[in-house]
Design an enzyme around this catalytic site. Structure first.
Site, PDB file in Angstrom:
ATOM      1  N   ASP A   1       0.813  -1.227   0.000  1.00  0.00           N
ATOM      2  CA  ASP A   1       0.000   0.000   0.000  1.00  0.00           C
ATOM      3  C   ASP A   1       0.840   1.268   0.000  1.00  0.00           C
ATOM      4  O   ASP A   1       0.442   2.303   0.548  1.00  0.00           O
ATOM      5  CB  ASP A   1      -0.964   0.020   1.207  1.00  0.00           C
ATOM      6  CG  ASP A   1      -1.841  -1.219   1.239  1.00  0.00           C
ATOM      7  OD1 ASP A   1      -2.149  -1.745   0.153  1.00  0.00           O
ATOM      8  OD2 ASP A   1      -2.197  -1.653   2.341  1.00  0.00           O
TER       9      ASP A   1
ATOM     10  N   LYS B   1       1.714   2.119  -5.160  1.00  0.00           N
ATOM     11  CA  LYS B   1       2.206   1.558  -6.430  1.00  0.00           C
ATOM     12  C   LYS B   1       1.224   1.853  -7.566  1.00  0.00           C
ATOM     13  O   LYS B   1       1.618   2.238  -8.661  1.00  0.00           O
ATOM     14  CB  LYS B   1       2.391   0.033  -6.296  1.00  0.00           C
ATOM     15  CG  LYS B   1       3.435  -0.348  -5.262  1.00  0.00           C
ATOM     16  CD  LYS B   1       3.544  -1.850  -5.080  1.00  0.00           C
ATOM     17  CE  LYS B   1       2.386  -2.504  -4.380  1.00  0.00           C
ATOM     18  NZ  LYS B   1       2.204  -2.154  -2.949  1.00  0.00           N
TER      19      LYS B   1
ATOM     20  N   GLY C   1      -4.504  -4.380  -3.715  1.00  0.00           N
ATOM     21  CA  GLY C   1      -5.496  -3.319  -3.889  1.00  0.00           C
ATOM     22  C   GLY C   1      -4.725  -2.096  -4.331  1.00  0.00           C
ATOM     23  O   GLY C   1      -4.068  -1.450  -3.523  1.00  0.00           O
ATOM     24  N   HIS C   2      -4.733  -1.829  -5.621  1.00  0.00           N
ATOM     25  CA  HIS C   2      -3.952  -0.714  -6.160  1.00  0.00           C
ATOM     26  C   HIS C   2      -4.913   0.408  -6.542  1.00  0.00           C
ATOM     27  O   HIS C   2      -5.654   0.297  -7.517  1.00  0.00           O
ATOM     28  CB  HIS C   2      -3.124  -1.181  -7.366  1.00  0.00           C
ATOM     29  CG  HIS C   2      -2.081  -2.194  -6.985  1.00  0.00           C
ATOM     30  ND1 HIS C   2      -1.237  -2.783  -7.888  1.00  0.00           N
ATOM     31  CD2 HIS C   2      -1.722  -2.703  -5.767  1.00  0.00           C
ATOM     32  CE1 HIS C   2      -0.412  -3.613  -7.244  1.00  0.00           C
ATOM     33  NE2 HIS C   2      -0.700  -3.581  -5.967  1.00  0.00           N
TER      34      HIS C   2
ATOM     35  N   GLN D   1       1.949  -6.375  -3.332  1.00  0.00           N
ATOM     36  CA  GLN D   1       2.498  -6.527  -1.974  1.00  0.00           C
ATOM     37  C   GLN D   1       3.842  -5.771  -1.903  1.00  0.00           C
ATOM     38  O   GLN D   1       3.991  -4.777  -2.585  1.00  0.00           O
ATOM     39  CB  GLN D   1       2.636  -8.009  -1.577  1.00  0.00           C
ATOM     40  CG  GLN D   1       1.303  -8.701  -1.379  1.00  0.00           C
ATOM     41  CD  GLN D   1       0.605  -9.069  -2.680  1.00  0.00           C
ATOM     42  OE1 GLN D   1       1.187  -9.702  -3.531  1.00  0.00           O
ATOM     43  NE2 GLN D   1      -0.629  -8.669  -2.835  1.00  0.00           N
TER      44      GLN D   1
HETATM   45  P1  GDP Z   1      -0.748   0.271  -3.510  1.00  0.00           P
HETATM   46  O1  GDP Z   1      -1.299  -1.005  -3.029  1.00  0.00           O
HETATM   47  O2  GDP Z   1       0.740   0.362  -3.317  1.00  0.00           O
HETATM   48  O3  GDP Z   1      -1.153   0.606  -4.904  1.00  0.00           O
HETATM   49  O4  GDP Z   1      -1.349   1.405  -2.565  1.00  0.00           O
HETATM   50  P2  GDP Z   1      -2.902   1.554  -2.142  1.00  0.00           P
HETATM   51  O5  GDP Z   1      -3.651   2.071  -3.289  1.00  0.00           O
HETATM   52  O6  GDP Z   1      -3.377   0.315  -1.487  1.00  0.00           O
HETATM   53  O7  GDP Z   1      -2.783   2.606  -0.969  1.00  0.00           O
HETATM   54  C1  GDP Z   1      -2.211   3.861  -1.165  1.00  0.00           C
HETATM   55  C2  GDP Z   1      -3.249   4.908  -0.783  1.00  0.00           C
HETATM   56  O8  GDP Z   1      -2.612   6.185  -0.662  1.00  0.00           O
HETATM   57  C3  GDP Z   1      -4.309   5.094  -1.844  1.00  0.00           C
HETATM   58  O9  GDP Z   1      -5.498   5.467  -1.199  1.00  0.00           O
HETATM   59  C4  GDP Z   1      -3.763   6.249  -2.689  1.00  0.00           C
HETATM   60  O10 GDP Z   1      -4.810   6.970  -3.316  1.00  0.00           O
HETATM   61  C5  GDP Z   1      -3.104   7.093  -1.639  1.00  0.00           C
HETATM   62  N1  GDP Z   1      -1.903   7.846  -2.050  1.00  0.00           N
HETATM   63  C6  GDP Z   1      -0.931   7.497  -2.935  1.00  0.00           C
HETATM   64  N2  GDP Z   1       0.066   8.403  -2.930  1.00  0.00           N
HETATM   65  C7  GDP Z   1      -0.283   9.346  -2.027  1.00  0.00           C
HETATM   66  C8  GDP Z   1       0.345  10.536  -1.539  1.00  0.00           C
HETATM   67  O11 GDP Z   1       1.453  10.901  -1.918  1.00  0.00           O
HETATM   68  N3  GDP Z   1      -0.321  11.251  -0.596  1.00  0.00           N
HETATM   69  C9  GDP Z   1      -1.536  10.870  -0.117  1.00  0.00           C
HETATM   70  N4  GDP Z   1      -2.124  11.641   0.810  1.00  0.00           N
HETATM   71  N5  GDP Z   1      -2.168   9.761  -0.539  1.00  0.00           N
HETATM   72  C10 GDP Z   1      -1.534   8.989  -1.472  1.00  0.00           C
HETATM   73  P1  IMO Z   2      -0.809  -4.267  -2.267  1.00  0.00           P
HETATM   74  O1  IMO Z   2      -0.376  -4.827  -3.591  1.00  0.00           O
HETATM   75  C1  IMO Z   2      -0.902  -4.681   2.077  1.00  0.00           C
HETATM   76  C2  IMO Z   2      -0.925  -8.758   3.667  1.00  0.00           C
HETATM   77  C3  IMO Z   2      -2.165  -9.202   4.422  1.00  0.00           C
HETATM   78  C4  IMO Z   2      -1.542 -10.182   5.403  1.00  0.00           C
HETATM   79  C5  IMO Z   2      -0.463 -10.859   4.546  1.00  0.00           C
HETATM   80  C6  IMO Z   2      -0.894 -12.166   3.921  1.00  0.00           C
HETATM   81  O2  IMO Z   2      -2.092  -3.539  -2.312  1.00  0.00           O
HETATM   82  O3  IMO Z   2       0.296  -3.497  -1.624  1.00  0.00           O
HETATM   83  P2  IMO Z   2      -2.508 -12.782   1.886  1.00  0.00           P
HETATM   84  O4  IMO Z   2      -3.945 -12.446   1.640  1.00  0.00           O
HETATM   85  O5  IMO Z   2      -1.579 -12.280   0.840  1.00  0.00           O
HETATM   86  O6  IMO Z   2      -2.282 -14.245   2.191  1.00  0.00           O
HETATM   87  O7  IMO Z   2      -2.144 -11.999   3.260  1.00  0.00           O
HETATM   88  O8  IMO Z   2      -0.127  -9.925   3.540  1.00  0.00           O
HETATM   89  N1  IMO Z   2      -1.175  -8.237   2.305  1.00  0.00           N
HETATM   90  C7  IMO Z   2      -1.105  -6.944   1.972  1.00  0.00           C
HETATM   91  N2  IMO Z   2      -0.922  -5.848   2.731  1.00  0.00           N
HETATM   92  N3  IMO Z   2      -1.010  -4.553   0.736  1.00  0.00           N
HETATM   93  C8  IMO Z   2      -1.164  -5.642  -0.041  1.00  0.00           C
HETATM   94  O9  IMO Z   2      -1.131  -5.581  -1.391  1.00  0.00           O
HETATM   95  C9  IMO Z   2      -1.261  -6.912   0.570  1.00  0.00           C
HETATM   96  N4  IMO Z   2      -1.455  -8.161   0.121  1.00  0.00           N
HETATM   97  C10 IMO Z   2      -1.380  -8.971   1.182  1.00  0.00           C
HETATM   98  O10 IMO Z   2      -2.778  -8.122   5.068  1.00  0.00           O
HETATM   99  O11 IMO Z   2      -0.894  -9.479   6.432  1.00  0.00           O
HETATM  100 MG    MG Z   3      -2.787  -1.689  -1.764  1.00  0.00          MG
END
Ligand code: GDP
Ligand code: IMO
Ligand code: MG
Length: 422
Positions: free
Chosen positions: A11, A14, A38-39, A223
């Site tokens: 998270d 990416k 969850g991107h 991840q």
């Molecule tokens: P990913 O899994 O690496 O793609 O990240 P996620 O989408 O799960 O979580 C990142 C969260 O931070 C999302 O809600 C994005 O919209 C938000 N986000 C990304 N970059 C920034 C930033 O520089 N500042 C803030 N405030 N939010 C950001």
């Molecule tokens: P993105 O790509 C954050 C975590 C779960 C748990 C562990 C194992 O959005 O960054 P799983 O379901 O993979 O067997 O869970 O890994 N986890 C993540 N945490 N971002 C993710 O993906 C994750 N995918 C799995 O919360 O701790």
């Molecule tokens: Mg994510």
């Protein structure tokens, strides 16, 4: 091939970064994981969270590949595609997503098993996303699983039924309330029919031909380093290879073909699920950061645990991946704090100091360096030169410690909220 990777516990942002830079590439290719990802991508003030669909999907001229190292849940994928079409009716995912024949299926019984193992006292609770990821990968390693390309084989239906019956029997022993086997089997086969509209092919050949033809590929990691099955904080990890090496094996591309490796990190740390987290904040400040940063899982909605930036872990992640450029996100979330901390090393119980670590021993004491905080309205900053000096100092400190440049600074969730630093 260039690669985008998470350097912490996922998270890091990416999805946002890949959505932005994928316009510079011909292909975006997911190499690991499944619907546990969850991107999030924000476009025109609207937000969508992609789980299995590569984050280059909004670029009409980019081919999106679901690679061999992934595990595909057809039921979740069908929902995701339908949702994407509602989000943006101009996208034709059947035309620009291709799927590896060798990617493995996540079966409905894998998801039931995931829930069962998470809830049963006989197993270690990981805090998974309950998407059946470990169960699909473990069946792959046991050589008992089905691959996407198997759907063309005449005995596909029988083989799926055989595996599902076996797994269902195992869970049913526990007297749990379960959906009927018939219902989940039918749902699976319906989703497999839906999948047939996509080009299911030897993606390794497509990708390597593209490289020979001078085309460019962006590998999309899901991840992150500290969740890697080998290098992460085991057992609280995911079940795939999240590293640059994982991109090569997950896509069938030689390490010789790798160019830039973009590592994404937040200006602090978050983690969902169980496991060690030495810099975790349990106080009101942690709560404030959670709310300001909207730190609730994109996939499961769970509150993310919050902590200070962990340099020993980040150095380890940079090292094992050979990161060439750091993309720092969410410094805007810390804006307004008088001071911010960074963990520079750990002190172990026997007094040993550790400055690089992929283990993060439970009993290690994080040693914090306090730095002046920054305060700025990030919505109006358009140039790196307008950044507050305290943040520039923070970035310089990271560059010195990590020995790589910070080339992008993300300043908000929006697509345009990013500064190119170098
Ligand atoms: P990913 O899994 O690496 O793609 O990240 P996620 O989408 O799960 O979580 C990142 C969260 O931070 C999302 O809600 C994005 O919209 C938000 N986000 C990304 N970059 C920034 C930033 O520089 N500042 C803030 N405030 N939010 C950001
Ligand atoms: P993105 O790509 C954050 C975590 C779960 C748990 C562990 C194992 O959005 O960054 P799983 O379901 O993979 O067997 O869970 O890994 N986890 C993540 N945490 N971002 C993710 O993906 C994750 N995918 C799995 O919360 O701790
Ligand atoms: Mg994510």
């Amino acid at each position: 091939m260039d690669i985008v990777l998470g350097l912490q516990w996922g998270d890091e942002g990416k999805g946002k970064f890949i959505d932005l830079i994928s316009e510079n590439y011909d292909i975006t290719a997911r190499f690991n994981g499944g619907s546990n990802a969850g991107h999030s991508i924000e476009r025109n003030g609207q937000r969508i969270t992609l789980k299995m669909i590569p984050s280059g999907i909004f670029m009409k001229n980019v081919l999106n590949v679901i690679g061999t190292g992934t595990v595909l849940d057809p039921i979740s994928f069908k929902k995701e595609i339908l949702n994407l079409k509602v989000f943006d009716g101009t996208i034709q995912p059947e035309k620009n997503i291709i799927i590896s024949r060798k990617a493995h299926f996540v079966l409905p019984t894998h998801k039931l098993l995931d829930v069962f193992m998470e809830e049963s006292p006989e197993y270690t609770t990981i805090g998974t996303t309950k998407n059946g990821i470990a169960q699909a990968y473990s069946n792959k390693i046991l050589r008992q699983n089905l691959r996407v390309g198997d759907l063309f084989s005449p005995d596909f239906k029988n083989r799926v039924e055989q595996v599902m019956e076996r797994e269902y029997r195992f869970i049913a022993r526990e007297n749990r309330e379960l959906p009927s086997l018939e219902a989940i089997t039918n749902e699976f086969f319906e989703a497999v029919e839906f999948l047939k509209q996509f080009n299911i092919t030897e993606t390794e050949i497509v990708l390597n031909k593209a490289l020979s033809d001078g085309k460019t590929i962006l590998g999309e990691g899901s991840q992150a380093a500290m969740l890697d099955i080998d290098h992460g904080t085991y057992p609280h990890v995911t079940s795939s290879s999240t590293t640059a090496a994982g991109a090569c094996s997950g896509l069938g591309i030689s390490p010789k073909k790798i160019g830039e490796i973009y590592g994404i990190a937040k200006a602090y740390c978050t983690r969902v699920g169980n496991g060690v987290f030495p810099t975790e904040l349990f106080d009101e400040l942690g709560n404030e950061i959670r709310i300001k940063g909207n730190e609730f899982g994109s996939n499961t909605g769970r509150p993310r645990r919050i902590g200070w930036l962990d340099l020993p872990a980040l150095k380890y992640a940079v090292m094992i991946n050979g990161v060439t450029q750091l993309v720092l996100t969410k410094a805007d979330v810390l804006s307004g704090l008088k001071s911010v901390a960074v963990c520079t090393h750990y002190e172990l119980e026997d007094g040993t100091i550790q400055s690089v670590s992929g283990i993060l021993p439970e009993t290690a004491k994080p040693i914090l360096k306090w730095m002046n905080g920054w305060d700025a309205d990030f919505s109006i900053i358009e140039e790196p030169t307008s950044l507050p000096q305290e943040l520039i100092d923070f970035l310089s400190f990271l560059e010195e410690e990590l020995e790589i440049p910070v080339t992008y600074l993300s300043t908000g969730p929006g697509r345009e909220q990013i500064l190119k630093m170098k």
